[in-house]
Design a protein around this motif. Structure first.
Motif, PDB file in Angstrom:
ATOM      1  N   ASP A   1       0.881  -1.061   0.172  1.00  0.00           N
ATOM      2  CA  ASP A   1      -0.075  -0.135   0.007  1.00  0.00           C
ATOM      3  C   ASP A   1       0.903   1.335  -0.168  1.00  0.00           C
ATOM      4  O   ASP A   1       0.422   2.400  -0.806  1.00  0.00           O
ATOM      5  CB  ASP A   1      -0.822  -0.119   1.240  1.00  0.00           C
ATOM      6  CG  ASP A   1      -2.050  -1.168   1.195  1.00  0.00           C
ATOM      7  OD1 ASP A   1      -2.441  -1.276  -0.050  1.00  0.00           O
ATOM      8  OD2 ASP A   1      -2.458  -1.435   2.289  1.00  0.00           O
ATOM      9  N   ASP A   2       2.230   1.322   1.050  1.00  0.00           N
ATOM     10  CA  ASP A   2       2.940   2.381   1.251  1.00  0.00           C
ATOM     11  C   ASP A   2       4.155   2.179   1.027  1.00  0.00           C
ATOM     12  O   ASP A   2       4.677   1.776   2.272  1.00  0.00           O
ATOM     13  CB  ASP A   2       2.098   3.369   2.417  1.00  0.00           C
ATOM     14  CG  ASP A   2       2.873   4.691   2.353  1.00  0.00           C
ATOM     15  OD1 ASP A   2       3.999   4.795   1.781  1.00  0.00           O
ATOM     16  OD2 ASP A   2       2.392   5.511   3.032  1.00  0.00           O
TER      17      ASP A   2
ATOM     18  N   ALA B   1       5.038   3.543 -10.727  1.00  0.00           N
ATOM     19  CA  ALA B   1       5.316   3.028  -9.476  1.00  0.00           C
ATOM     20  C   ALA B   1       6.313   3.536  -8.737  1.00  0.00           C
ATOM     21  O   ALA B   1       7.214   4.170  -9.316  1.00  0.00           O
ATOM     22  CB  ALA B   1       5.579   1.337  -9.715  1.00  0.00           C
ATOM     23  N   LYS B   2       6.162   3.379  -7.431  1.00  0.00           N
ATOM     24  CA  LYS B   2       7.277   3.695  -6.570  1.00  0.00           C
ATOM     25  C   LYS B   2       8.025   2.538  -6.074  1.00  0.00           C
ATOM     26  O   LYS B   2       7.345   1.673  -5.410  1.00  0.00           O
ATOM     27  CB  LYS B   2       6.867   4.716  -5.437  1.00  0.00           C
ATOM     28  CG  LYS B   2       7.929   5.321  -4.646  1.00  0.00           C
ATOM     29  CD  LYS B   2       7.110   6.430  -3.855  1.00  0.00           C
ATOM     30  CE  LYS B   2       8.107   7.480  -3.160  1.00  0.00           C
ATOM     31  NZ  LYS B   2       7.690   8.119  -2.305  1.00  0.00           N
ATOM     32  N   ASN B   3       9.216   2.156  -6.018  1.00  0.00           N
ATOM     33  CA  ASN B   3       9.931   0.705  -5.885  1.00  0.00           C
ATOM     34  C   ASN B   3      11.066   0.996  -4.662  1.00  0.00           C
ATOM     35  O   ASN B   3      11.629   2.184  -4.666  1.00  0.00           O
ATOM     36  CB  ASN B   3      10.594   0.379  -7.010  1.00  0.00           C
ATOM     37  CG  ASN B   3       9.658  -0.181  -8.146  1.00  0.00           C
ATOM     38  OD1 ASN B   3       8.484  -0.053  -7.922  1.00  0.00           O
ATOM     39  ND2 ASN B   3      10.232  -0.645  -9.257  1.00  0.00           N
ATOM     40  N   MET B   4      11.212   0.166  -4.173  1.00  0.00           N
ATOM     41  CA  MET B   4      12.755   0.007  -3.319  1.00  0.00           C
ATOM     42  C   MET B   4      13.113  -1.383  -3.701  1.00  0.00           C
ATOM     43  O   MET B   4      12.362  -2.188  -3.772  1.00  0.00           O
ATOM     44  CB  MET B   4      12.288   0.358  -1.815  1.00  0.00           C
ATOM     45  CG  MET B   4      11.726  -0.618  -1.053  1.00  0.00           C
ATOM     46  SD  MET B   4      11.736  -0.330   0.758  1.00  0.00           S
ATOM     47  CE  MET B   4      10.591  -1.194   1.361  1.00  0.00           C
TER      48      MET B   4
ATOM     49  N   PHE C   1       9.693  -4.080  -3.226  1.00  0.00           N
ATOM     50  CA  PHE C   1       8.510  -3.716  -2.670  1.00  0.00           C
ATOM     51  C   PHE C   1       8.043  -2.343  -3.525  1.00  0.00           C
ATOM     52  O   PHE C   1       8.890  -1.523  -4.010  1.00  0.00           O
ATOM     53  CB  PHE C   1       8.584  -3.087  -1.142  1.00  0.00           C
ATOM     54  CG  PHE C   1       8.286  -4.394  -0.267  1.00  0.00           C
ATOM     55  CD1 PHE C   1       8.633  -5.642  -0.804  1.00  0.00           C
ATOM     56  CD2 PHE C   1       8.343  -3.881   1.087  1.00  0.00           C
ATOM     57  CE1 PHE C   1       8.484  -6.712   0.295  1.00  0.00           C
ATOM     58  CE2 PHE C   1       8.226  -5.036   1.901  1.00  0.00           C
ATOM     59  CZ  PHE C   1       8.460  -6.469   1.523  1.00  0.00           C
ATOM     60  N   ARG C   2       6.643  -2.382  -4.083  1.00  0.00           N
ATOM     61  CA  ARG C   2       6.505  -1.411  -4.900  1.00  0.00           C
ATOM     62  C   ARG C   2       5.093  -0.813  -4.397  1.00  0.00           C
ATOM     63  O   ARG C   2       4.173  -1.660  -4.036  1.00  0.00           O
ATOM     64  CB  ARG C   2       6.237  -1.690  -6.294  1.00  0.00           C
ATOM     65  CG  ARG C   2       5.545  -2.872  -6.395  1.00  0.00           C
ATOM     66  CD  ARG C   2       5.543  -3.286  -8.018  1.00  0.00           C
ATOM     67  NE  ARG C   2       4.664  -4.356  -8.351  1.00  0.00           N
ATOM     68  CZ  ARG C   2       4.650  -5.025  -9.198  1.00  0.00           C
ATOM     69  NH1 ARG C   2       5.571  -5.061 -10.019  1.00  0.00           N
ATOM     70  NH2 ARG C   2       3.711  -6.237  -9.432  1.00  0.00           N
TER      71      ARG C   2
END
Length: 117
Positions: free
Chosen positions: A68-69, A95-98, A110-111
């Motif tokens: 979710d975050d 998307a926002k990824n790590m 994780f995205r």
């Protein structure tokens, strides 16, 4: 046709299964040293030792989990002592990824996806 299962082969099932349960927030009392299911609904995630030695340099494997975050997950994983390779970053596709690795060197992302996707 549906993808039924992703299985991570390892020399140390308990260590890898505990790692994934920790990062995914899943609890289990299972300590089977040969095979463990981590996720059983939808596409299953399991950990398995087939008795053959692994080199634990799994640089061709990536797993992506949608969260979710990703910023909140980043903070949570730092508190767990997870070494983050790439901090949360917005990608060109929205998307926002790590990015980090499990103890065997498998790449994990994780995205968070844009809300309108």
């Amino acid at each position: 046709m549906n993808l039924g299962e992703v299985c991570i082969e390892t020399n140390d099932v308990v260590k890898i299964a505990d790692f994934y349960r920790n990062i995914l927030g899943i609890s289990s009392e299972c300590k089977d040293e040969i095979h463990q299911f981590i996720i059983t609904e939808g596409t299953a995630l399991s950990v398995y030792n087939n008795g053959k030695a692994k080199n634990n340099q799994n640089e061709n494997i990536s797993l992506a989990f949608t969260v979710d975050d990703v910023d909140e997950e980043y903070k949570r994983l730092l508190n767990l002592g997870i070494h983050i390779i790439d901090t949360p970053q917005l990608q060109p596709w929205g998307a926002k990824n790590m990015h980090f690795c499990d103890p065997d060197g498998n790449h994990i992302y994780f995205r968070s996806l844009p809300k309108d996707v």
